[in-house]
Design an enzyme around this catalytic site. Sequence first.
Site, mmCIF file in Angstrom:
data_model
loop_
_atom_site.group_PDB
_atom_site.id
_atom_site.type_symbol
_atom_site.label_atom_id
_atom_site.label_comp_id
_atom_site.label_asym_id
_atom_site.label_seq_id
_atom_site.Cartn_x
_atom_site.Cartn_y
_atom_site.Cartn_z
ATOM 1 C CG ASN A 101 23.298 88.109 -57.463
ATOM 2 O OD1 ASN A 101 23.522 87.790 -58.634
ATOM 3 N ND2 ASN A 101 24.036 87.691 -56.448
ATOM 4 C CE LYS A 131 22.851 84.474 -55.474
ATOM 5 N NZ LYS A 131 23.011 83.757 -54.215
ATOM 6 C CG HIS A 162 27.865 87.197 -54.375
ATOM 7 N ND1 HIS A 162 27.873 85.874 -54.004
ATOM 8 C CD2 HIS A 162 26.624 87.662 -54.123
ATOM 9 C CE1 HIS A 162 26.666 85.560 -53.551
ATOM 10 N NE2 HIS A 162 25.884 86.614 -53.624
ATOM 11 C CD GLU A 165 26.391 82.521 -54.594
ATOM 12 O OE1 GLU A 165 26.226 82.955 -55.740
ATOM 13 O OE2 GLU A 165 25.462 82.393 -53.769
ATOM 14 C CD GLU A 181 24.636 89.426 -50.661
ATOM 15 O OE1 GLU A 181 23.476 89.488 -51.047
ATOM 16 O OE2 GLU A 181 25.529 88.830 -51.290
ATOM 17 N N GLY A 207 20.762 82.034 -49.728
ATOM 18 C CA GLY A 207 20.160 80.860 -50.364
ATOM 19 C C GLY A 207 19.743 79.779 -49.381
ATOM 20 C CB SER A 265 17.119 84.076 -46.882
ATOM 21 O OG SER A 265 17.909 82.947 -47.245
HETATM 22 P P1 PGA Z 1 19.435 84.898 -51.697
HETATM 23 O O1 PGA Z 1 20.820 85.447 -52.322
HETATM 24 O O2 PGA Z 1 18.482 86.065 -51.662
HETATM 25 O O3 PGA Z 1 18.996 83.822 -52.633
HETATM 26 O O4 PGA Z 1 19.754 84.397 -50.317
HETATM 27 C C1 PGA Z 1 21.311 86.722 -52.020
HETATM 28 C C2 PGA Z 1 22.625 86.959 -52.732
HETATM 29 O O5 PGA Z 1 23.438 86.030 -52.807
HETATM 30 O O6 PGA Z 1 22.891 88.085 -53.230
#
Ligand code: PGA
Length: 250
Positions: free
Chosen positions: A9, A11, A95, A97, A167, A173, A212
């Site tokens: 992903n 983003k 997601h 976000e 997640e 992140g 992460s």
């Molecule tokens: P990250 O993001 O691996 O940077 O923690 C995962 C995601 O949001 O899909």
Amino acid sequence: MRRKLVAGNWKMNGSADSIRKLLQGIRDGAAEVAAVELAVFPPAVYLGLVEQQLSGAAIAWGTQNLSEQASGAYTGEIAGSMLLDFHCAYVIVGHSERRTLYGETDDLVARKFAAARKLGIKPILCVGETLDEREQGVTEAVVGRQLKAVLDLEGVGVFSDAVIAYEPVWAIGTGRNATPQQAQDVHAFIRAQLAALDPSVAGQTRVLYGGSMKASNAGELLSMPDIDGGLVGGASLDAKDFLAIAKAGC
Ligand code: PGA
């Protein structure tokens, strides 16, 4: 046997130039991790570039979001049919976000899931609790509610080839991943929710872990019985790191 899926992903990151290099790097190493399915999720404006550069490679792609509407006066939105023009196999829906920063509700996410399914695009449904919710002991209630919104609208059968990504919001992140056991517990819970409705579908559904994930923790996470791959953010922006995660799943 469920084939593992490692999905990147991206983003809102990258440029035409950096994406060309990233795709080349992934293409170059894909044969070595062929036991695992790979997919990338670029910002939608780069779909043409991704389609062109991945042509003939065994790597799937899709977008990070889609509209629940089919077409019309929805400024700024992208319809599922447009994703089909670029041969997207998958699309991420719900997601965290999108849920927190853009107000996407369980109901809206379920309608986006349905819009993708209707067109034959496989949705990757993201679910997960915040740190507050984990500390309050309501992780299963939250994840169960997010999943139920889709089950109520679409039924369990669609999960034979749809994907779920667990997640935990506190792991995204932050550099702080869920422990393999913490993740496994929630993955097993998710599978049990599906199995209560249809055990055979539950056995087929791939449940990815996200938050992460990186080369150094992927091996342990991906060895858990109900973790069928990863949805990788930060580490997917580097071809070597992304491929090392996939390698850990082989
Ligand atoms: P990250 O993001 O691996 O940077 O923690 C995962 C995601 O949001 O899909």
